[in-house]
Design a protein around this motif. Structure first.
Motif, short mmCIF file in Angstrom:
data_model
loop_
_atom_site.label_atom_id
_atom_site.label_comp_id
_atom_site.label_asym_id
_atom_site.label_seq_id
_atom_site.Cartn_x
_atom_site.Cartn_y
_atom_site.Cartn_z
N ALA A 50 49.08 36.79 57.20
CA ALA A 50 49.87 37.96 56.80
C ALA A 50 49.02 39.23 56.76
CB ALA A 50 50.51 37.72 55.43
N GLU A 51 47.68 39.05 56.71
CA GLU A 51 46.74 40.19 56.67
C GLU A 51 47.17 41.19 55.60
OE1 GLU A 51 43.06 41.57 57.89
OE2 GLU A 51 44.11 39.68 58.28
N SER A 52 47.46 40.66 54.42
CA SER A 52 48.00 41.48 53.32
C SER A 52 47.01 41.72 52.20
CB SER A 52 49.25 40.80 52.75
OG SER A 52 48.98 39.46 52.38
N ARG A 53 45.78 41.22 52.34
CA ARG A 53 44.79 41.32 51.26
C ARG A 53 44.58 42.77 50.82
NH1 ARG A 53 40.00 38.47 50.22
NH2 ARG A 53 41.26 36.61 50.61
N HIS A 54 44.52 43.69 51.78
CA HIS A 54 44.18 45.08 51.46
C HIS A 54 45.39 46.01 51.46
CE1 HIS A 54 40.09 43.72 51.71
NE2 HIS A 54 40.23 43.39 52.98
N LEU A 55 46.59 45.45 51.55
CA LEU A 55 47.80 46.28 51.47
C LEU A 55 48.09 46.63 50.01
CD1 LEU A 55 50.21 44.43 53.95
CD2 LEU A 55 48.75 46.42 54.40
N ASP A 95 43.55 33.40 47.61
CA ASP A 95 42.09 33.48 47.61
C ASP A 95 41.55 32.67 46.45
OD1 ASP A 95 39.51 34.71 48.42
OD2 ASP A 95 39.66 35.60 46.41
N SER A 96 40.48 31.91 46.70
CA SER A 96 39.94 31.03 45.66
C SER A 96 39.24 31.79 44.54
CB SER A 96 38.97 30.02 46.28
OG SER A 96 37.86 30.68 46.86
N ALA A 97 39.01 33.10 44.74
CA ALA A 97 38.45 33.94 43.68
C ALA A 97 39.52 34.88 43.10
CB ALA A 97 37.27 34.74 44.19
N LEU A 98 40.77 34.67 43.50
CA LEU A 98 41.92 35.43 42.99
C LEU A 98 41.87 36.91 43.37
CD1 LEU A 98 42.43 33.77 39.49
CD2 LEU A 98 43.55 33.24 41.66
N ARG A 99 41.28 37.21 44.54
CA ARG A 99 41.34 38.57 45.05
C ARG A 99 42.67 38.79 45.76
NH1 ARG A 99 35.93 38.22 48.54
NH2 ARG A 99 36.93 36.20 48.92
N GLY A 100 43.03 40.05 45.92
CA GLY A 100 44.24 40.37 46.66
C GLY A 100 45.46 40.55 45.79
N ASN A 101 46.62 40.52 46.43
CA ASN A 101 47.90 40.78 45.75
C ASN A 101 48.54 39.48 45.28
OD1 ASN A 101 48.28 43.80 46.19
ND2 ASN A 101 47.92 43.12 48.29
N ILE A 102 47.87 38.82 44.37
CA ILE A 102 48.32 37.50 43.92
C ILE A 102 49.74 37.55 43.34
CG2 ILE A 102 47.86 35.56 42.37
CD1 ILE A 102 45.76 35.75 44.49
N PHE A 157 32.14 37.93 42.27
CA PHE A 157 33.41 38.51 42.71
C PHE A 157 33.87 39.65 41.80
CE2 PHE A 157 33.28 34.24 44.46
CZ PHE A 157 33.52 34.50 45.80
N GLY A 158 33.34 39.69 40.61
CA GLY A 158 33.62 40.82 39.72
C GLY A 158 32.81 42.05 40.11
N LYS A 159 31.82 41.87 40.97
CA LYS A 159 30.95 42.97 41.40
C LYS A 159 31.21 43.36 42.85
CE LYS A 159 27.30 41.23 38.32
NZ LYS A 159 28.04 40.01 37.89
N ASP A 160 32.23 42.79 43.47
CA ASP A 160 32.54 43.09 44.86
C ASP A 160 32.79 44.59 45.02
OD1 ASP A 160 34.23 43.51 47.27
OD2 ASP A 160 34.12 41.33 47.41
N PRO A 161 32.09 45.27 45.95
CA PRO A 161 32.25 46.73 46.08
C PRO A 161 33.61 47.15 46.60
CG PRO A 161 30.88 45.87 47.85
CD PRO A 161 31.08 44.74 46.89
N GLU A 166 36.75 44.98 46.44
CA GLU A 166 37.89 44.46 45.69
C GLU A 166 37.40 43.61 44.50
OE1 GLU A 166 40.20 41.92 48.23
OE2 GLU A 166 38.46 41.23 49.33
N PRO A 167 36.79 44.22 43.50
CA PRO A 167 36.30 43.46 42.36
C PRO A 167 37.43 42.80 41.57
CG PRO A 167 36.23 45.80 41.89
CD PRO A 167 36.57 45.66 43.34
N VAL A 168 37.20 41.58 41.13
CA VAL A 168 38.16 40.88 40.28
C VAL A 168 37.85 41.26 38.84
CG1 VAL A 168 39.06 38.63 39.57
CG2 VAL A 168 38.29 38.98 41.93
N LYS A 169 38.82 41.83 38.15
CA LYS A 169 38.58 42.41 36.83
C LYS A 169 39.13 41.56 35.69
CE LYS A 169 38.60 47.08 38.78
NZ LYS A 169 39.23 48.42 38.78
N ASN A 170 39.73 40.42 36.01
CA ASN A 170 40.33 39.58 34.99
C ASN A 170 40.13 38.12 35.38
OD1 ASN A 170 41.95 38.49 32.93
ND2 ASN A 170 43.38 40.21 33.04
#
Length: 425
Positions: free
Chosen positions: A52-57, A86-93, A139-143, A145-149
């Protein structure tokens, strides 16, 4: 006929999941275009995987993309729907899971975010990476898409008001009447198996979401034709093309370089100048790369700035680039370089790290469908593409997968049949 559709938010995720079913003998096809009309798929395909290439939408855009795909699947009568996350819960979960529920018109989506095989677990509704809450991990430090929760339900609620229920390992949850996402704890592969066995009933449709680890378990429950023969890997050289900034990948590159890989760093212009391959200097650079790659069987082409970004900053400031601009320029230019190398006759298998870089390459070609082969090392998928009359071996890896020795192990696996090949010749 298609028994299962998988919807992934990036290319590496699509491949990670597809290969689990291909390895079980399923006729599996990966489609790289989110606008692909599902009715076009060949009748012999059993598992259809859509990137779907929706990670960054935006959340709203991601919802619509996933909704449209699921809506088509329902119309075609595809019984089982798997939303790869994503296994690190990045993106539009939150928005994507909700889109699956809304478009399917089902009451319950079962969400198992854990990937215990890669040390990614969920306990009491909190997601962990190597025992650390995900927002405190790399993954919380990703420049980008950091995961904040780290609380799974809170991540979903950032984008959705759908009803949520946590299913802890010691609990049973009664049936629900309103649209609901059930979030399951899992700390072991055995627990994943237990969950799937409790949910999957043959000839009953299943709405499920999770990672490639969940797909590996589910693939053993579904029955396939077993029509694909598994051929031995034939590989004489390996080129690793790195477009990931994940610290785990950087550690892997450093370890590989210290253990025999020839490493080439791209310059700022080579990484980020849109027209670099049209410049006079590019011909000499490409010739130099080809010379290195032809005389070394293990190489790295690295988009990382060895000066920790100092060399890039003037270019970024001069062109007023955002972080997202930089990400897109690097992935696009890396894709152009890979294509140029192949056109120059590169014969290596190519490992591409990072979903953006992989998609950057695919976008430079006319490739619409690809064929997954196998999971060479856990989290590293081998597939083939047809490029200008040649069959090319490509490997993909998400940035955060694997230990520091991964590239060494991968080369050993890819080269395992080399002596037998040479002897046969």
């Amino acid at each position: 006929m298609v028994k299962l559709i998988v919807i992934a938010d990036d290319f590496t995720g699509a491949l990670d999941t597809a290969v689990q079913f291909a390895s079980e003998g399923a006729n599996t096809k990966v489609v790289v275009d989110s606008n692909y009309q599902l009715s076009q798929i060949n009748e012999d395909v059993e598992v259809l995987v859509i990137n779907a290439e929706s990670r960054h939408l935006s959340s709203e855009e991601a919802y619509l993309v996933v909704y449209r795909i699921v809506e088509q699947a329902v119309i075609l009568g595809i019984p089982n729907i798997f939303k790869k996350t994503d296994s690190a819960l990045r993106g539009n979960i939150g928005s994507e899971l909700t889109a699956v529920v809304d478009a399917s018109k089902k009451t319950v989506l079962h969400f198992i975010p854990a990937f215990p095989q890669m040390r990614r677990t969920t306990k009491n509704g909190v997601h962990f990476i190597d025992g650390v809450p995900v927002h405190e991990s790399v993954f919380g430090k990703d420049p980008f898409e950091p995961v904040k929760n780290s609380v799974v339900s809170d991540i979903i609620r950032e984008q959705s008001k759908i009803n949520l229920i946590n299913v802890f390992e010691t609990e049973d949850v009664a049936d629900v009447k309103n649209p609901t996402i059930k979030i399951y704890d899992a700390g072991t592969e055995g627990r994943l198996t237990e969950i799937v066995e409790g949910l999957y009933v043959e000839n009953q449709p299943l709405l499920i979401a999770g990672c490639a680890g969940l797909a590996a378990v589910l693939s053993k429950k579904l029955s396939f034709s077993k029509g694909r023969d598994k051929n031995p890997i034939i590989c004489r050289s390996l080129l690793v093309v790195c477009g990931s900034v994940n610290p785990i990948t950087l550690t892997q590159l450093e370890h590989a370089e210290k253990n025999g890989f020839k490493r080439v760093h791209l310059t700022t212009e080579q990484r980020m100048m849109d027209s670099y391959l049209e410049t006079d200097g590019s011909t000499k650079a490409v010739k130099g790369w080809m010379d290195i790659f032809s005389h070394n069987d293990k190489c790295i082409l690295d988009s990382q700035d060895p000066t920790d970004g100092l060399a890039d900053q003037d270019f970024i400031d001069e062109n007023k680039l955002t972080i997202n601009d930089v990400r897109m320029k690097i992935s696009t230019n890396m894709g152009r370089i890979i294509k140029r190398l192949l056109q120059e006759g590169l014969e290596s298998a190519i490992m591409i790290t990072g979903g953006d870089t992989l998609m950057g390459f695919i976008n430079q070609t006319d490739i619409k469908e690809i064929t997954p082969i196998e999971d060479v090392v856990s989290g590293t998928v081998l597939f083939t593409i047809e490029f200008e009359g040649r069959t090319i071996q490509i490997l993909s890896k998400s940035g955060g997968f694997g230990d520091e020795k991964l590239l060494i192990t991968l080369a050993e696996r890819m080269f395992a049949n080399r002596k037998e090949i040479a002897h046969a010749r």
